[in-house]
Design a protein around this motif. Structure first.
Motif, PDB file in Angstrom:
ATOM      1  N   MET A  18      56.839  16.709   0.421  1.00 44.94           N
ATOM      2  CA  MET A  18      55.817  15.252   1.268  1.00 44.94           C
ATOM      3  C   MET A  18      55.004  15.518   0.372  1.00 44.94           C
ATOM      4  N   SER A  19      55.033  14.880  -0.016  1.00 51.38           N
ATOM      5  CA  SER A  19      52.952  15.379  -1.661  1.00 51.38           C
ATOM      6  C   SER A  19      52.122  14.518  -0.433  1.00 51.38           C
ATOM      7  N   ARG A  20      51.110  15.559  -0.717  1.00 49.54           N
ATOM      8  CA  ARG A  20      49.795  14.482  -0.155  1.00 49.54           C
ATOM      9  C   ARG A  20      49.256  14.091  -0.951  1.00 49.54           C
ATOM     10  N   ALA A  21      48.788  14.517  -2.081  1.00 50.12           N
ATOM     11  CA  ALA A  21      48.534  13.120  -3.277  1.00 50.12           C
ATOM     12  C   ALA A  21      49.229  11.784  -2.952  1.00 50.12           C
ATOM     13  N   ALA A  22      50.235  11.673  -2.672  1.00 50.93           N
ATOM     14  CA  ALA A  22      50.969  10.197  -2.723  1.00 50.93           C
ATOM     15  C   ALA A  22      50.775   9.354  -1.539  1.00 50.93           C
ATOM     16  N   LEU A  23      49.417  10.494  -0.263  1.00 50.83           N
ATOM     17  CA  LEU A  23      49.082   9.645   0.736  1.00 50.83           C
ATOM     18  C   LEU A  23      47.911   9.055   0.047  1.00 50.83           C
ATOM     19  N   LEU A  24      47.416  10.258  -0.730  1.00 48.82           N
ATOM     20  CA  LEU A  24      46.008   9.444  -1.324  1.00 48.82           C
ATOM     21  C   LEU A  24      46.267   8.479  -2.254  1.00 48.82           C
ATOM     22  N   VAL A  25      47.144   7.930  -2.584  1.00 54.08           N
ATOM     23  CA  VAL A  25      47.700   6.883  -3.722  1.00 54.08           C
ATOM     24  C   VAL A  25      48.126   5.426  -3.073  1.00 54.08           C
ATOM     25  N   LEU A  26      48.779   6.052  -1.780  1.00 51.79           N
ATOM     26  CA  LEU A  26      48.918   5.069  -1.020  1.00 51.79           C
ATOM     27  C   LEU A  26      47.721   4.550   0.014  1.00 51.79           C
ATOM     28  N   ALA A  27      46.884   5.065  -0.042  1.00 52.15           N
ATOM     29  CA  ALA A  27      45.797   4.994   1.159  1.00 52.15           C
ATOM     30  C   ALA A  27      44.779   4.227   0.397  1.00 52.15           C
ATOM     31  N   ASP A  28      44.230   4.814  -0.679  1.00 51.35           N
ATOM     32  CA  ASP A  28      43.304   4.271  -1.914  1.00 51.35           C
ATOM     33  C   ASP A  28      43.252   2.829  -1.696  1.00 51.35           C
ATOM     34  N   GLY A  29      42.057   2.556  -1.281  1.00 50.06           N
ATOM     35  CA  GLY A  29      41.055   1.095  -1.224  1.00 50.06           C
ATOM     36  C   GLY A  29      41.521   0.360  -1.984  1.00 50.06           C
ATOM     37  N   ARG A  30      41.951   1.298  -3.351  1.00 43.06           N
ATOM     38  CA  ARG A  30      41.780   0.443  -4.934  1.00 43.06           C
ATOM     39  C   ARG A  30      43.828  -0.234  -4.715  1.00 43.06           C
ATOM     40  N   PHE A  31      44.682   0.217  -4.599  1.00 35.92           N
ATOM     41  CA  PHE A  31      46.074   0.241  -4.119  1.00 35.92           C
ATOM     42  C   PHE A  31      46.233  -1.411  -4.346  1.00 35.92           C
ATOM     43  N   PRO A  32      47.169  -1.781  -5.577  1.00 41.19           N
ATOM     44  CA  PRO A  32      46.733  -2.977  -5.606  1.00 41.19           C
ATOM     45  C   PRO A  32      47.887  -4.085  -4.626  1.00 41.19           C
ATOM     46  N   ALA A  33      47.305  -3.712  -3.803  1.00 43.70           N
ATOM     47  CA  ALA A  33      47.944  -5.031  -2.485  1.00 43.70           C
ATOM     48  C   ALA A  33      47.237  -5.974  -1.286  1.00 43.70           C
ATOM     49  N   GLY A  34      46.289  -6.509  -2.434  1.00 44.27           N
ATOM     50  CA  GLY A  34      45.705  -7.611  -1.615  1.00 44.27           C
ATOM     51  C   GLY A  34      44.673  -7.511  -0.408  1.00 44.27           C
ATOM     52  N   GLY A  35      44.633  -6.271   0.078  1.00 45.07           N
ATOM     53  CA  GLY A  35      43.958  -5.859   0.710  1.00 45.07           C
ATOM     54  C   GLY A  35      42.011  -6.377   1.162  1.00 45.07           C
ATOM     55  N   HIS A  36      41.595  -6.216  -0.270  1.00 45.77           N
ATOM     56  CA  HIS A  36      40.330  -6.861  -0.590  1.00 45.77           C
ATOM     57  C   HIS A  36      39.449  -7.918  -0.440  1.00 45.77           C
ATOM     58  N   ALA A  37      40.837  -9.324  -0.314  1.00 41.85           N
ATOM     59  CA  ALA A  37      40.320 -10.278   0.195  1.00 41.85           C
ATOM     60  C   ALA A  37      40.044 -10.588   1.592  1.00 41.85           C
ATOM     61  N   ALA A  45      55.619   4.150   2.946  1.00 43.27           N
ATOM     62  CA  ALA A  45      55.465   5.788   2.399  1.00 43.27           C
ATOM     63  C   ALA A  45      56.720   6.344   2.505  1.00 43.27           C
ATOM     64  N   ARG A  46      57.824   6.051   3.053  1.00 42.40           N
ATOM     65  CA  ARG A  46      59.290   6.803   3.472  1.00 42.40           C
ATOM     66  C   ARG A  46      59.330   6.217   1.942  1.00 42.40           C
ATOM     67  N   ALA A  47      58.875   5.218   1.286  1.00 43.15           N
ATOM     68  CA  ALA A  47      59.427   5.405  -0.069  1.00 43.15           C
ATOM     69  C   ALA A  47      58.747   6.322  -1.183  1.00 43.15           C
ATOM     70  N   GLY A  98      57.601   9.148   0.003  1.00 43.04           N
ATOM     71  CA  GLY A  98      58.197  10.249   0.173  1.00 43.04           C
ATOM     72  C   GLY A  98      57.666  10.630   1.070  1.00 43.04           C
ATOM     73  N   LEU A  99      56.562  10.224   2.362  1.00 34.78           N
ATOM     74  CA  LEU A  99      55.816  10.557   3.244  1.00 34.78           C
ATOM     75  C   LEU A  99      56.974  10.085   4.500  1.00 34.78           C
ATOM     76  N   GLY A 100      55.648  10.829   5.521  1.00 29.74           N
ATOM     77  CA  GLY A 100      56.440  10.529   6.928  1.00 29.74           C
ATOM     78  C   GLY A 100      55.726   9.429   7.745  1.00 29.74           C
ATOM     79  N   GLY A 101      56.196   9.674   9.232  1.00 31.51           N
ATOM     80  CA  GLY A 101      55.959   8.910   9.881  1.00 31.51           C
ATOM     81  C   GLY A 101      54.091   9.045  10.175  1.00 31.51           C
ATOM     82  N   GLU A 102      53.281  10.278  10.601  1.00 30.17           N
ATOM     83  CA  GLU A 102      52.314  10.878  10.258  1.00 30.17           C
ATOM     84  C   GLU A 102      51.478  10.044   9.738  1.00 30.17           C
ATOM     85  N   ASP A 103      52.165  10.401   7.996  1.00 34.17           N
ATOM     86  CA  ASP A 103      51.082   9.861   6.702  1.00 34.17           C
ATOM     87  C   ASP A 103      50.879   8.284   7.254  1.00 34.17           C
ATOM     88  N   ALA A 104      52.525   7.202   7.664  1.00 33.12           N
ATOM     89  CA  ALA A 104      52.236   6.268   7.284  1.00 33.12           C
ATOM     90  C   ALA A 104      51.260   6.104   8.477  1.00 33.12           C
TER      91      ALA A 104
END
Lengths: 252, 224, 225
Positions: free
Chosen positions: B1-20, B129-131, B133-139
């Motif tokens: 499990m990579s803590r850095a992957a969690l930062l990528v997924l949780a980043d407000g700039r992850f381009p997944a539409g949340g800004h709108a 998150a699973r893809a 390599g993160l776990g349930g708690e990270d998600a």
């Protein structure tokens, strides 16, 4: 006097009698839960739940089961509001409701409001299981505290399945000890009454209900199935009933 | 499990539409229910314990391997507002695009095929998150944090709120957020054996009603 | 570009030149520029000029939901099902550059619902001089400024002015009234852009949008070749 929690169950089964009327082969109650048959419209059976004692109190566990069999029409109300009271037992009280409606059956479940009194702690669990061709009108109203009083703790979960598929599963938790923010701008915003009206009609599959607002504090919500919910908040129980009555007239 | 992957997924700039999307904050601002940082804190706390808890539990369950199709149906039942169901699917579809490009995975591909117009966002988030390599708690952490960070940044734009105040609101919610994650993960684990009824269904009437009021409004800054 | 199809046949990335079913997707042109420079009017004129020869659609990115889409609908430049509005959460430049997911979905939905398209015009909400489109969203971009915004804009530059595939200096008919020096604007633009083309345009003039339409046709021909 110390009082151990009361366990009480009421059961109602409505059956089409084959001559256009609905019979009640089962109409059982015990202790504080007493179902009484009253005069209804032709074709339907009407039942009033009469509370022989006040309650539920802390530690009590009440269960009501009502079933409308194929082609039966059942209408259930209550003689008075249900009042959640603090008990000497420190445990929470439970009120479980299980409603079943078969194809071509119809159930109107229209009890008076639940009033959550200061110091009470009640968990309500309402499960509705409907066949594909069943009809339902269900109203639930929660009033947070008597006039000018703080509410008790109340957790109420309502789930509705149609032909095994969940179309609604909602839990409202409020009062002291409930998770934070329950009285804030995302959840109840200081309002003291909350309620839902659920209407299920097979015809909604072809003609879905349109989403719409009913004033500032209520909305008609088409659910993922032949069903609609009206979710409402209001300053008090009277105004809540007014908006839910208006909604019911719209969805009939 | 990579803590850095969690930062990528949780980043407000992850381009997944949340800004709108404002997570209901715009409707609450227009109705006069949010007018200050204190109101924002109350709003976020309420959203965290209702929509946030539910989203976190669904994300955790998906990350732990629960059937995403069943989870999606259960999420639908917990979302009576059609405007919120539409927003959840729209965001799920956008997250799916970003996640598949970032962490290619057969499970994500299969879910995209099953829901071409989008599955509920928390379910997609769990699989993403699973893809990664993160776990349930990270998600669950991602979902719970998103449930409050979206309204906070939207309120900065809507009320010209001091951004330091808004960030302070989030920081002060952190201990409660951790507790919500614990509850969400416990429920998700239970759901693996007992089914989706074990997942929380905490609801917020004003979020549902406000979402419909917002959808009916011709002029708005945020999609939801 | 993500042309590696080893994982799945459905492309996850918008820059891919093919749709999920393997057919070639529409050519996408972005139009950006400051508020009031005439982006929507240019889009409307392009639709009128090209709609007989091409199958086209428009995606707008509005600050307040649907204003530009509604202008295009009122003007009836295309059937309503060919116009889609993307909501941007008060940040149109985010939706066209940093997080293009909503726009990609809007483009794909248009291709799914109105059939094969030759051209999709993606219009940004009025924004500042730094707003540019992501290459993951559009194949070419047009930056629209106008003479009334000040004749020093081409000299000031900024990513829109210097890097757009086509710079349009709009409302040239107004130059005498606002004291803008057209020759200077053209010279500054040339200096800032090198070989990249510039069109001086007045939609009220005789040629109207013809130069921009010709440029779009040429780019489309090169892209499909």
């Amino acid at each position: 006097m110390t009082r151990a929690g009361v366990r009480a169950t009421a059961r109602i089964v409505a059956r089409a009698d084959g001559r256009g009327a609905t019979a009640l082969p089962v109409l059982d109650g015990e202790g504080p839960l007493a179902p009484r048959r009253t005069r209804g419209e032709s074709g339907e059976a009407r039942v009033l739940l009469v509370g022989a004692m006040s309650g539920p109190l802390g530690g009590d566990r009440f269960t009501v089961e009502a079933e409308a069999e194929k082609g039966a029409r059942l209408r259930v109300g209550s003689a008075a509001a249900t009042i959640a009271l603090p008990g000497q037992a420190k445990e929470e009280a439970h009120y479980d409701v299980l409603l079943r409606v078969a194809d071509d059956g119809e159930l109107h479940w229209l009890p008076e409001p639940l009033i959550s009194v200061a110091g009470s702690d009640l968990r309500v669990r309402t499960r509705v299981e409907l066949a594909a061709g069943a009809r339902l009108v269900l109203r639930e109203e929660q009033v947070l505290g008597r006039a000018g009083e703080e509410p008790g703790r109340l957790t109420s979960r309502l789930s509705v399945r149609i032909a095994g598929r969940a179309v609604l599963d909602q839990e409202l938790a409020c009062g002291p000890g409930a998770p934070g923010g329950w009285d804030g701008p995302a959840v109840l915003g200081g309002q003291r009454a909350a309620g839902q009206l659920i209407v299920v009609r097979p015809e909604f599959a072809a003609e879905p209900v349109r989403a719409r607002m009913l004033g500032e504090g209520a909305a008609v919500l088409p659910l993922p199935g032949p069903a609609a919910a009206v979710t409402a908040v209001a300053p008090d129980g009277l105004r809540l009933r007014r908006v839910l009555d208006e909604a019911l007239a719209l969805l009939r | 499990m990579s803590r850095a992957a969690l930062l990528v997924l949780a980043d407000g700039r992850f381009p997944a539409g949340g800004h709108a999307h404002s997570g209901g904050a715009e409707a609450a601002v227009r109705a006069g229910r949010i007018d200050s940082a204190a109101d924002l804190a109350d709003f976020c706390r309420g959203r965290l314990h209702t929509a946030g808890l539910v989203a976190a539990a669904f994300a955790a369950a998906a990350a732990l391997g629960a059937d995403p199709v069943e989870l999606d149906a259960a999420a639908d039942a917990r979302t009576p507002s059609p405007a919120l169901r539409a927003a959840a699917r729209k965001l799920g579809r956008q997250l799916m695009r970003a996640a598949r490009a970032t962490w290619p995975s057969d499970e994500l591909d299969a879910l995209a095929r099953a829901f071409p117009k989008g599955a509920h966002q928390p379910v997609v988030l769990g699989l993403a998150a699973r893809a990664a390599g993160l776990g349930g708690e990270d998600a669950a952490h991602c979902a719970a944090y998103e449930s409050v960070s979206g309204p906070a940044s939207a309120t900065v734009r809507l009320l010209s709120l001091d951004p330091f105040d808004a960030t302070g609101v989030l920081a002060r919610l952190a201990p409660e957020l951790d507790l919500v994650v614990d509850r969400a993960v416990a429920a998700a684990r239970l759901a693996l054996t007992e089914g989706t009824d074990a997942l929380p269904a905490a609801s917020a009437p004003l979020l549902e009603i406000g979402a419909e009021a917002h959808a009916a409004r011709p002029m708005r800054l945020f999609a939801s | 570009m993500h042309l590696d199809h080893s994982h799945d046949h459905t492309p996850a990335v918008g820059a891919d030149a093919h749709r999920a079913d393997g057919t070639r997707r529409a050519f996408r042109v972005g139009l950006g520029g400051p508020v009031g420079s005439g982006k929507t009017a240019t889009v409307a004129a392009l639709c009128r000029a090209l709609r007989e020869e091409l199958s086209l659609a428009v995606v707008t990115n509005d600050i307040y939901t649907r204003e530009d889409a509604e202008f295009l609908l009122r003007e009836a430049v295309l059937p309503p099902e060919r116009i889609t509005a993307v909501e941007t959460g008060a940040c149109p430049h985010t939706a066209i550059r940093d997080d293009i997911s909503a726009n990609l979905e809007a483009v794909e939905d248009l291709e799914d619902t109105v059939g094969p398209l030759d051209l999709v015009l993606v219009e940004s909400g009025g924004d500042n001089l730094t707003a540019t489109f992501s290459k993951g969203l559009v194949d070419a971009q047009i930056f629209v400024i106008d003479v009334a915004g000040g004749d020093d804009i081409p000299r000031k530059g900024g990513p829109g002015v210097t890097t757009a595939d086509l710079l349009v200096v709009n409302k040239t008919d107004l130059a005498p009234y606002v004291g803008s020096d057209l020759a200077r604007m053209a010279a500054d633009a040339k200096a800032a852009r090198g070989e990249l083309p510039v069109v001086m345009q007045s939609l009220r003039g005789e040629t109207g949008v013809a130069d921009v339409a010709a440029w779009v046709r040429a780019r489309l021909a090169a892209w499909t070749a």
